[in-house]
Design an enzyme around this catalytic site. Structure first.
Site, PDB file in Angstrom:
ATOM      1  CG  ASP A  86     -11.449   2.217   5.313  1.00  0.00           C
ATOM      2  OD1 ASP A  86     -10.279   2.544   5.582  1.00  0.00           O
ATOM      3  OD2 ASP A  86     -12.079   2.675   4.348  1.00  0.00           O
ATOM      4  CG  ASP A  89      -8.658   1.802   1.881  1.00  0.00           C
ATOM      5  OD1 ASP A  89      -7.965   2.058   2.883  1.00  0.00           O
ATOM      6  OD2 ASP A  89      -9.619   2.509   1.520  1.00  0.00           O
ATOM      7  NE  ARG A 116      -7.311   4.277  -2.246  1.00  0.00           N
ATOM      8  CZ  ARG A 116      -7.457   4.912  -1.078  1.00  0.00           C
ATOM      9  NH1 ARG A 116      -7.907   4.278  -0.031  1.00  0.00           N
ATOM     10  NH2 ARG A 116      -7.156   6.162  -0.981  1.00  0.00           N
ATOM     11  NE  ARG A 122      -3.271   3.002   0.948  1.00  0.00           N
ATOM     12  CZ  ARG A 122      -4.356   3.285   1.656  1.00  0.00           C
ATOM     13  NH1 ARG A 122      -5.044   2.324   2.209  1.00  0.00           N
ATOM     14  NH2 ARG A 122      -4.770   4.523   1.786  1.00  0.00           N
TER      15      ARG A 122
END
Ligand code: ROI
Length: 165
Positions: free
Chosen positions: A103, A101, A98, A89
């Site tokens: 989250d 990712d 990206r 990343r």
């Protein structure tokens, strides 16, 4: 982490739009299942989604994972950053493409406003690429007085379709 802490349910949103997108998501799921003090309970379908953000990006693959963990929110966040970095990343432009990712959407019933982490994730209820896969796992989960099903009903989900390859 106290040894006797009860596990909480945590939900992680996964996204990739660079390189071998599916390989990045699959490696992330294996790494999540491997985290200490954590079990991977379920994963959503993988969706191909139109990019939100700057034009000219590739479509994303998105999914959501459901964990049971006794890791504290910031310890889990640190672990997610390590997994992101293991897939190369790079943090370039805000909202740019990206490789991977991860989250943290929800950590039990925790609400948190830290410089590094806000819980629940502040944008999750506005993003079909998050709510569609979360709905696979937890349609009846209540956030802000509504179920995920009800939140999703307000969104345009035309840019989100099950991935075929
Ligand atoms: N758009 C989509 N479709 N999926 C994502 O995971 C995603 N992630 C982001 C931004 C750049 C906001 N756009 C996205 O961080």
């Amino acid at each position: 982490m106290p040894a006797n802490a009860d596990p909480v349910s945590a939900y992680i949103a996964l996204g990739s739009n660079l390189g071998d997108r599916r390989a990045h998501l699959e490696a992330a799921l294996i790494a999540l299942a491997d985290l200490p003090s954590t079990r991977l309970l379920a994963t959503s379908l993988i969706y191909e989604t139109a990019p939100l953000g700057p034009a000219g990006q590739q479509d994303y693959l998105n999914a959501v994972a459901h964990l049971a963990t006794t890791l504290a929110p910031l310890a889990l966040l640190d672990a997610l950053l390590v997994i992101e970095q293991s897939r190369g990343r790079l943090r370039r432009e805000r909202w740019g493409a990206r490789t991977l990712d991860l989250d943290l959407l929800l950590h039990g019933a925790a609400t948190l406003q830290d410089t590094r982490l806000t819980l629940p994730h502040p944008a999750m209820l506005d993003r079909a690429f998050v709510l569609v896969p979360l709905h696979d796992l937890a349609p009846d989960l209540i956030l802000a007085d509504r179920t995920i099903e009800q939140h999703l009903a307000r969104l345009d989900r035309s840019g989100v379709r099950p991935a075929t390859n």
